[in-house]
Scaffold this motif. Structure first.
Motif, PDB file in Angstrom:
ATOM      1  N   CYS A   7       9.422   5.192   4.344  1.00  0.00           N
ATOM      2  CA  CYS A   7       9.154   4.884   2.939  1.00  0.00           C
ATOM      3  C   CYS A   7       9.102   6.195   2.166  1.00  0.00           C
ATOM      4  O   CYS A   7       9.451   7.242   2.708  1.00  0.00           O
ATOM      5  N   ASP A  11       5.265   4.836  -2.238  1.00  0.00           N
ATOM      6  CA  ASP A  11       5.024   3.499  -1.688  1.00  0.00           C
ATOM      7  C   ASP A  11       3.634   3.360  -1.077  1.00  0.00           C
ATOM      8  O   ASP A  11       3.230   2.253  -0.710  1.00  0.00           O
ATOM      9  N   LEU A  12       2.911   4.472  -0.949  1.00  0.00           N
ATOM     10  CA  LEU A  12       1.629   4.460  -0.243  1.00  0.00           C
ATOM     11  C   LEU A  12       0.639   5.363  -0.970  1.00  0.00           C
ATOM     12  O   LEU A  12       0.665   6.574  -0.805  1.00  0.00           O
ATOM     13  N   GLU A  16      -4.619   3.301   0.552  1.00  0.00           N
ATOM     14  CA  GLU A  16      -3.813   2.118   0.870  1.00  0.00           C
ATOM     15  C   GLU A  16      -3.249   2.197   2.279  1.00  0.00           C
ATOM     16  O   GLU A  16      -3.160   3.270   2.874  1.00  0.00           O
ATOM     17  N   GLU A  18       0.014   0.179   4.780  1.00  0.00           N
ATOM     18  CA  GLU A  18       1.195  -0.682   4.752  1.00  0.00           C
ATOM     19  C   GLU A  18       1.810  -0.707   6.148  1.00  0.00           C
ATOM     20  O   GLU A  18       1.836   0.316   6.839  1.00  0.00           O
ATOM     21  N   CYS A  31      -2.849   6.019   3.976  1.00  0.00           N
ATOM     22  CA  CYS A  31      -3.025   7.228   3.178  1.00  0.00           C
ATOM     23  C   CYS A  31      -4.529   7.407   3.019  1.00  0.00           C
ATOM     24  O   CYS A  31      -5.168   6.732   2.212  1.00  0.00           O
ATOM     25  N   ILE A  37      -1.230  11.260   5.050  1.00  0.00           N
ATOM     26  CA  ILE A  37      -0.601  10.055   5.580  1.00  0.00           C
ATOM     27  C   ILE A  37      -0.593  10.119   7.099  1.00  0.00           C
ATOM     28  O   ILE A  37      -0.151  11.110   7.687  1.00  0.00           O
TER      29      ILE A  37
END
Length: 111
Positions: A7, A11-12, A16, A18, A31, A37
């Motif tokens: 990604c 996107d993060l 968050e 995912e 994250c 990350i």
């Protein structure tokens, strides 16, 4: 070690998580507080529950099924503390997030 683009950093957001399938592995990107990350196995080592269905407060992941908790900076179990999540290497290239699954298998714990 080969890396696969998963990604972008957009996107993060911080705090968050995912889920992604990377080379046949269910991978959970988080994250954490501070913007780092991390990539972990996407299933709880307890009973194969998708961790993305749980909660993430920026510091710890909490599985929805039995509330097992994991440190988001290391993948180490908090409750219980005798388990862990497999960690995948992450590489950033500009805004792109890459993950390597080479040689890493999900971990499983007692039930």
């Amino acid at each position: 070690m080969s890396f696969t683009k998963v990604c972008t950093v957009d996107d993060l957001w911080e705090g968050e998580m995912e889920a992604f399938t990377v080379d046949g592995h269910e991978v959970l990107l988080v994250c954490a507080e501070g913007g780092e990350i991390k990539a972990f196995q996407g299933i709880c080592p307890h009973q194969d529950i998708a961790l993305v269905e749980g909660k993430f407060d920026g510091k710890k992941l909490i599985c929805r099924a039995h509330l097992w908790q994991f440190d988001a900076s290391s993948g180490q179990g908090i409750n219980p503390d005798d388990c862990a999540l497999a960690t995948y290497p992450v590489r950033l290239d500009g805004d792109d997030v890459y993950v390597s699954t080479e040689g890493i298998e999900p971990l499983f714990a007692h039930s």
